[in-house]
Design a protein around this motif. Structure first.
Motif, mmCIF file in Angstrom:
data_model
loop_
_atom_site.group_PDB
_atom_site.id
_atom_site.type_symbol
_atom_site.label_atom_id
_atom_site.label_comp_id
_atom_site.label_asym_id
_atom_site.label_seq_id
_atom_site.Cartn_x
_atom_site.Cartn_y
_atom_site.Cartn_z
ATOM 1 N N LEU A 38 -5.920 -3.945 -1.913
ATOM 2 C CA LEU A 38 -4.700 -3.583 -2.637
ATOM 3 C C LEU A 38 -4.931 -3.573 -4.142
ATOM 4 O O LEU A 38 -4.412 -2.699 -4.851
ATOM 5 C CB LEU A 38 -3.575 -4.553 -2.288
ATOM 6 C CG LEU A 38 -2.974 -4.457 -0.894
ATOM 7 C CD1 LEU A 38 -1.844 -5.470 -0.737
ATOM 8 C CD2 LEU A 38 -2.472 -3.054 -0.591
ATOM 9 N N ARG A 56 -1.321 2.033 -11.134
ATOM 10 C CA ARG A 56 -0.019 1.408 -11.019
ATOM 11 C C ARG A 56 -0.167 -0.098 -11.170
ATOM 12 O O ARG A 56 -1.178 -0.680 -10.789
ATOM 13 C CB ARG A 56 0.627 1.727 -9.667
ATOM 14 C CG ARG A 56 1.063 3.182 -9.520
ATOM 15 C CD ARG A 56 2.170 3.501 -10.509
ATOM 16 N NE ARG A 56 2.615 4.894 -10.451
ATOM 17 C CZ ARG A 56 2.139 5.863 -11.229
ATOM 18 N NH1 ARG A 56 1.180 5.594 -12.107
ATOM 19 N NH2 ARG A 56 2.625 7.089 -11.134
ATOM 20 N N LYS A 70 4.762 3.978 -6.912
ATOM 21 C CA LYS A 70 5.585 2.897 -7.444
ATOM 22 C C LYS A 70 4.707 1.739 -7.938
ATOM 23 O O LYS A 70 3.678 1.425 -7.335
ATOM 24 C CB LYS A 70 6.524 2.341 -6.359
ATOM 25 C CG LYS A 70 7.288 3.378 -5.562
ATOM 26 C CD LYS A 70 8.181 4.259 -6.419
ATOM 27 C CE LYS A 70 9.014 5.180 -5.519
ATOM 28 N NZ LYS A 70 9.775 6.184 -6.303
ATOM 29 N N HIS A 71 5.119 1.099 -9.008
ATOM 30 C CA HIS A 71 4.551 -0.177 -9.417
ATOM 31 C C HIS A 71 5.103 -1.255 -8.493
ATOM 32 O O HIS A 71 6.199 -1.103 -7.949
ATOM 33 C CB HIS A 71 4.906 -0.484 -10.870
ATOM 34 C CG HIS A 71 4.522 0.600 -11.830
ATOM 35 N ND1 HIS A 71 3.256 0.722 -12.344
ATOM 36 C CD2 HIS A 71 5.248 1.633 -12.355
ATOM 37 C CE1 HIS A 71 3.205 1.763 -13.165
ATOM 38 N NE2 HIS A 71 4.400 2.332 -13.188
ATOM 39 N N VAL A 72 4.354 -2.355 -8.325
ATOM 40 C CA VAL A 72 4.739 -3.331 -7.307
ATOM 41 C C VAL A 72 4.652 -4.757 -7.837
ATOM 42 O O VAL A 72 3.634 -5.177 -8.397
ATOM 43 C CB VAL A 72 3.847 -3.217 -6.048
ATOM 44 C CG1 VAL A 72 4.265 -4.260 -5.002
ATOM 45 C CG2 VAL A 72 3.924 -1.820 -5.459
ATOM 46 N N LEU A 74 2.444 1.751 -3.482
ATOM 47 C CA LEU A 74 1.469 2.244 -4.465
ATOM 48 C C LEU A 74 1.149 3.716 -4.227
ATOM 49 O O LEU A 74 1.042 4.510 -5.176
ATOM 50 C CB LEU A 74 0.191 1.405 -4.397
ATOM 51 C CG LEU A 74 0.299 -0.045 -4.872
ATOM 52 C CD1 LEU A 74 -0.968 -0.814 -4.531
ATOM 53 C CD2 LEU A 74 0.559 -0.109 -6.379
ATOM 54 N N ARG A 75 1.010 4.102 -2.967
ATOM 55 C CA ARG A 75 0.696 5.497 -2.641
ATOM 56 C C ARG A 75 1.857 6.429 -2.943
ATOM 57 O O ARG A 75 1.663 7.639 -3.130
ATOM 58 C CB ARG A 75 0.276 5.617 -1.176
ATOM 59 C CG ARG A 75 -1.024 4.884 -0.874
ATOM 60 C CD ARG A 75 -1.466 5.051 0.566
ATOM 61 N NE ARG A 75 -2.571 4.167 0.895
ATOM 62 C CZ ARG A 75 -3.842 4.388 0.572
ATOM 63 N NH1 ARG A 75 -4.159 5.504 -0.077
ATOM 64 N NH2 ARG A 75 -4.786 3.523 0.905
ATOM 65 N N SER A 93 0.825 -1.205 0.000
ATOM 66 C CA SER A 93 0.000 0.000 0.000
ATOM 67 C C SER A 93 0.862 1.259 0.000
ATOM 68 O O SER A 93 0.628 2.203 -0.768
ATOM 69 C CB SER A 93 -0.919 -0.005 1.224
ATOM 70 O OG SER A 93 -1.639 1.208 1.320
ATOM 71 N N ALA A 143 -4.376 -0.323 -6.502
ATOM 72 C CA ALA A 143 -3.537 -0.304 -7.703
ATOM 73 C C ALA A 143 -4.308 0.260 -8.891
ATOM 74 O O ALA A 143 -3.760 1.040 -9.686
ATOM 75 C CB ALA A 143 -3.034 -1.711 -8.008
ATOM 76 N N THR A 194 -1.760 -0.470 -16.480
ATOM 77 C CA THR A 194 -1.871 -0.242 -15.043
ATOM 78 C C THR A 194 -2.987 -1.069 -14.419
ATOM 79 O O THR A 194 -3.946 -1.460 -15.067
ATOM 80 C CB THR A 194 -2.124 1.240 -14.757
ATOM 81 O OG1 THR A 194 -3.265 1.685 -15.502
ATOM 82 C CG2 THR A 194 -0.924 2.074 -15.158
ATOM 83 N N LEU A 212 0.263 -3.847 -10.260
ATOM 84 C CA LEU A 212 0.441 -4.683 -9.072
ATOM 85 C C LEU A 212 0.376 -6.130 -9.515
ATOM 86 O O LEU A 212 -0.618 -6.571 -10.101
ATOM 87 C CB LEU A 212 -0.656 -4.403 -8.037
ATOM 88 C CG LEU A 212 -0.658 -5.318 -6.804
ATOM 89 C CD1 LEU A 212 0.661 -5.277 -6.069
ATOM 90 C CD2 LEU A 212 -1.810 -4.945 -5.873
ATOM 91 N N ALA A 237 -4.766 4.006 -8.327
ATOM 92 C CA ALA A 237 -3.484 4.701 -8.416
ATOM 93 C C ALA A 237 -2.861 4.598 -9.807
ATOM 94 O O ALA A 237 -1.835 5.229 -10.070
ATOM 95 C CB ALA A 237 -2.510 4.144 -7.380
#
Length: 323
Positions: A109, A118, A91-93, A87-88, A84, A113, A299, A120, A116
């Motif tokens: 989560l 991003r 960043k990509h995860v 992502l906030r 979390s 993602a 994303t 995940l 956001a």
């Protein structure tokens, strides 16, 4: 974004050092920038080994502006907070499995993602091996007729008491660590499944489940039987039964990158064939899939197994008789 994803690593876990970081050398679309540990000494040791910057503290790594994405190999109970946070921070995860120990946290989560914008991705590697893709093609094209049943197991020998798999507070246990493999494989080959029944065996001293089994079912009365544990001889295999044949896969979930693998295909009339699959690096393939999702701005969550598997694992826990 540059031509390569700039990666940071939150934590110096064994799987990162032993598998993921070495595989990065074969993935030109990702460039390792920094590794973070809770201690400066550990970060420096790993950074020196893999030729990147060392960061003392996870927050400090997330604050860096030269990192596009992070890999999170922390214990499962720590994933929700740090995924979390990443992502906030924009960043990509890529996070180790299970994404979290609880389906509600996992869903939150995945939603974060998406909002956001991003990527995940949960790091389950075997679906990215060419052998697994070939098995899916065989099933889809009717090589065994209508798929009716799946049987699969993933078991490992006992680990030292200090291993995170033996820690309830860190999200340990065989259900979260081992069951995910045959459960994910069953869904990939049979489609959506529900839990019919489950059993778990617990180590009361450690406070974690150490073995179990479950019966799953899906549309058209298909069934899946899965066995998992961490007090066993090593097994890593599955079989798919159809009305015109069967497929058998051994060493199914963690084949070596340099290993030639096989698929055994048997038809209803008894004809047997061994299909040989050239060596393939499923870890590098997984990292490449993550990198391409980031570079192509695809994303949100990657893949559809994460949420479904989390729900099934939780249902297996709830269906198992009280220890």
């Amino acid at each position: 974004m540059s031509e390569a994803v700039r990666l940071g690593v939150l934590g110096c876990a064994d799987i990162a050092i032993r598998k993921v970081l070495p595989a990065l050398a074969h993935v030109p679309s990702i460039r390792l920038v920094a590794v973070a540990s809770r201690t400066a000494e550990k970060a420096a040791e790993v950074a020196h080994r893999f030729g990147c910057a060392a960061v003392a503290g996870y927050e400090e790594l997330l604050d860096r502006t030269d990192i596009d994405a992070v890999y999170v190999p922390l214990p499962p109970a720590l994933h929700a907070d740090w995924v979390s946070a990443a992502l906030r921070c924009g960043k990509h995860v890529l996070a180790e499995k299970p994404l979290t120990p609880h389906p509600a946290e996992t869903a939150a989560l995945l939603d974060l993602a998406t909002s956001a914008r991003r990527v995940l991705m949960e790091n389950i590697m075997f679906p990215h091996h060419s052998r697994q893709r070939r098995v899916r093609d065989l099933v889809t094209t009717g090589a065994i007729g209508n798929p009716l049943a799946f049987t699969g197991s993933f078991t490992i020998p006992a680990r030292p008491a200090s291993d995170i798999r033996n820690s309830a507070s860190l999200g340990g246990g065989a259900l979260l660590d081992a069951a995910v493999y045959p459960v994910a494989a069953a869904q990939m080959l049979l489609g959506e499944l529900d839990v019919a029944s489950a059993v778990l065996r617990h180590d009361r001293e450690l406070g974690v489940d150490v073995a179990g089994a479950a019966l799953l079912h899906g549309a058209g009365d298909v069934t899946a039987q899965v066995v998992f544990g961490m007090r066993h001889a090593y097994t890593s295999e599955y079989q798919v039964l159809g009305d015109r044949g069967r497929i058998t896969v051994e060493n199914a979930y963690h084949p070596r990158a340099d290993a030639v693998t096989e698929i055994r295909l048997q038809s209803r009339n008894g004809t047997a064939e061994t299909l040989v699959v050239p060596p393939d690096d499923q870890c590098a393939n997984t990292l490449e899939a993550f990198a391409q999702a980031v570079l192509k701005s695809n994303t949100g969550p990657v893949g559809d197994l994460t949420s479904r598997t989390a729900v099934l694992i939780d249902e297996m826990r709830r269906r198992a008789p009280a220890a």
